[in-house]
Design an enzyme around this catalytic site. Structure first.
Site, PDB file in Angstrom:
ATOM      1  N   HIS A  47       0.830  -1.205   0.000  1.00  0.00           N
ATOM      2  CA  HIS A  47       0.000   0.000   0.000  1.00  0.00           C
ATOM      3  C   HIS A  47       0.862   1.252   0.000  1.00  0.00           C
ATOM      4  CE1 HIS A  47      -2.278   3.148   2.283  1.00  0.00           C
ATOM      5  NE2 HIS A  47      -3.148   2.883   1.325  1.00  0.00           N
ATOM      6  N   GLU A  50       2.056   1.831  -3.461  1.00  0.00           N
ATOM      7  CA  GLU A  50       0.986   2.398  -4.296  1.00  0.00           C
ATOM      8  C   GLU A  50       0.934   3.911  -4.139  1.00  0.00           C
ATOM      9  OE1 GLU A  50      -3.315   3.658  -3.491  1.00  0.00           O
ATOM     10  OE2 GLU A  50      -3.028   1.577  -2.855  1.00  0.00           O
ATOM     11  N   HIS A  51       1.033   4.388  -2.891  1.00  0.00           N
ATOM     12  CA  HIS A  51       1.037   5.835  -2.660  1.00  0.00           C
ATOM     13  C   HIS A  51       2.246   6.499  -3.317  1.00  0.00           C
ATOM     14  CE1 HIS A  51      -2.048   6.936   0.536  1.00  0.00           C
ATOM     15  NE2 HIS A  51      -2.278   5.658   0.304  1.00  0.00           N
TER      16      HIS A  51
END
Length: 420
Positions: A47, A50-51
């Protein structure tokens, strides 16, 4: 409408579908790696990565990435799940090459600037805090953890604060090297798209990537258990789960039809019995989700502290009753809901692109819609009853409770009542 696929020698896959009458398109890269591919010390890094994809490349700043898409009226976004990380954009058909070039840039040329890592670390910590303040979000993380304890598939996608605070540039690069090989990427596009043009562009951008051996995620084992977090809230939050079929299991359609009939709409058993007849809650639903080697049938409700015991017991009663008197009409209605929901969703290029990518991930082919509809239609009332009987019998379960839940029955007590 026509679906076309192409696979490069290095394993990179392309799937497109031309949708007549549309002037827009959705295009993206689905990476077949997510939360369950993380080691314990990496929990939350998929995650985080992804950022960071949107925080700058060798040729674009974070602002320039956003401007490149928004200058043509489009939007760009991403998400992380337990088995997939997706980077996608919605643009007009003429701007598909631009969108693909930007997405490839953020995947292939990230710089992971140290100052941007610190900024985004703060953003993610705020996201974690927001999730913890949202009971009907965090309870599903707890439920997942109880269902699959001490396993990657059971851990939160956001990761714990202490892990997020420690991730470095080298950690991000290591995860990319381990999981972002060409055979783990699926380029999917739908709408006003030209398959051959996309393949040519993809060959220039991704065709030269070196093949890598994909790391297999550890196998999942549904264990079950209970987590009860007492807190002063307006509502008591109740989430119950049973193991369901994996997405390649022939029983997946039966499980989905069952969950729709049980709690998939206003006419469903849980909604009618617990909300409409007794007024015990505002929200109650059931749903079935699937992974590569396991699945979960989940029931969620929010109610008052006083009504929670009755709601929990009635839920178990409805599980048992479904095994006895699920009707042909209920199963037919659930099948119709599933088919209509699938077909209505396919009117959106974004939904269609996501579906194409997921089917390639699961089957490495695109089953015709008629095949999927036939599998839904093949679900029988007796099959649904048999599945319900399995859940109402000895299937292991997981329970998560949050809020004023002191009076809620214990999971063991609920399951003992189910067996009786």
């Amino acid at each position: 409408m026509s679906v076309k696929t192409h696979t490069f020698p290095n394993g990179f896959r392309v799937v497109t579908e031309k949708m007549a009458g549309l002037q827009s398109a959705s295009i993206g890269i689905w990476v077949t790696a997510g939360g369950r591919d993380e080691r314990l010390e990496q929990n939350g890094i998929a995650h985080f990565l992804e950022h960071m994809a949107f925080k700058g490349t060798k040729t674009r700043s974070a602002l320039q990435i956003a401007e490149a898409i928004e200058d043509v009226g489009g939007y760009i976004n991403a998400y992380t799940s337990r088995e997939v990380t997706a980077y996608y954009a919605r643009v007009l058909g003429a701007d598909v090459p631009l969108a693909l070039e930007v997405i490839s840039d953020i995947l292939l040329n990230p710089v992971f600037d140290e100052s941007e890592i610190e900024v985004e670390r703060g953003v993610i910590l705020q996201e974690i805090g927001q999730a913890l303040d949202t009971p009907d979000d965090v309870i599903f993380d707890w439920l997942q953890d109880e269902a699959y304890p001490d396993q990657p598939i059971g851990r939160t996608i956001l990761g714990p604060e202490e892990r997020v605070r420690s991730f470095s540039k080298e950690d991000l690069r290591r995860f990319v090297h381990e999981h972002y090989g060409p055979s783990q990427m699926i380029l999917s596009a739908a709408g006003d798209v030209d398959h051959d043009a996309i393949v040519r562009m993809a060959e220039d951008l991704f065709g030269g990537l070196e093949s890598r051996v994909a790391n297999d995620a550890s196998a999942a084992a549904f264990k079950g258990g209970e987590r009860r977090e007492i807190k002063t809230l307006e509502q008591a939050h109740f989430a119950l789960a049973f193991e369901g079929p994996a997405y390649r299991d022939d029983a997946i359609y039966t499980a989905q039809v069952y969950s729709v009939a049980l709690g998939g709409g206003m006419s469903s058993r849980l909604f009618q019995e617990i909300r409409e007849k007794r007024g015990l809650c505002y929200t109650i639903f059931a749903q079935t989700g699937a992974y590569s080697d396991t699945g979960m049938m989940t029931i969620y409700a929010g109610t008052s502290a006083e009504q929670l015991p009755e709601l929990a017991n009635l839920t178990m009663s409805e599980l048992a009753r479904a095994a006895e008197d699920m009707s042909e009409a209920e199963v037919a209605r659930a099948r119709a809901q599933m088919k209509a929901g699938m077909l209505m969703g396919l009117e959106s290029p974004s939904s269609r692109a996501e579906r194409l990518a997921r089917l390639i991930q699961i089957w490495n082919r695109i089953p015709p819609l008629e095949e999927t509809v036939a599998q839904i239609d093949a679900v029988t009332t007796q099959g649904v009853k048999d599945f319900a009987a399995h859940l109402a019998g000895q299937a292991p379960a997981a329970l998560a409770l949050y809020g004023p839940v002191e009076r809620a029955p214990q999971l063991a007590e609920m399951l003992a009542g189910r067996a009786a």
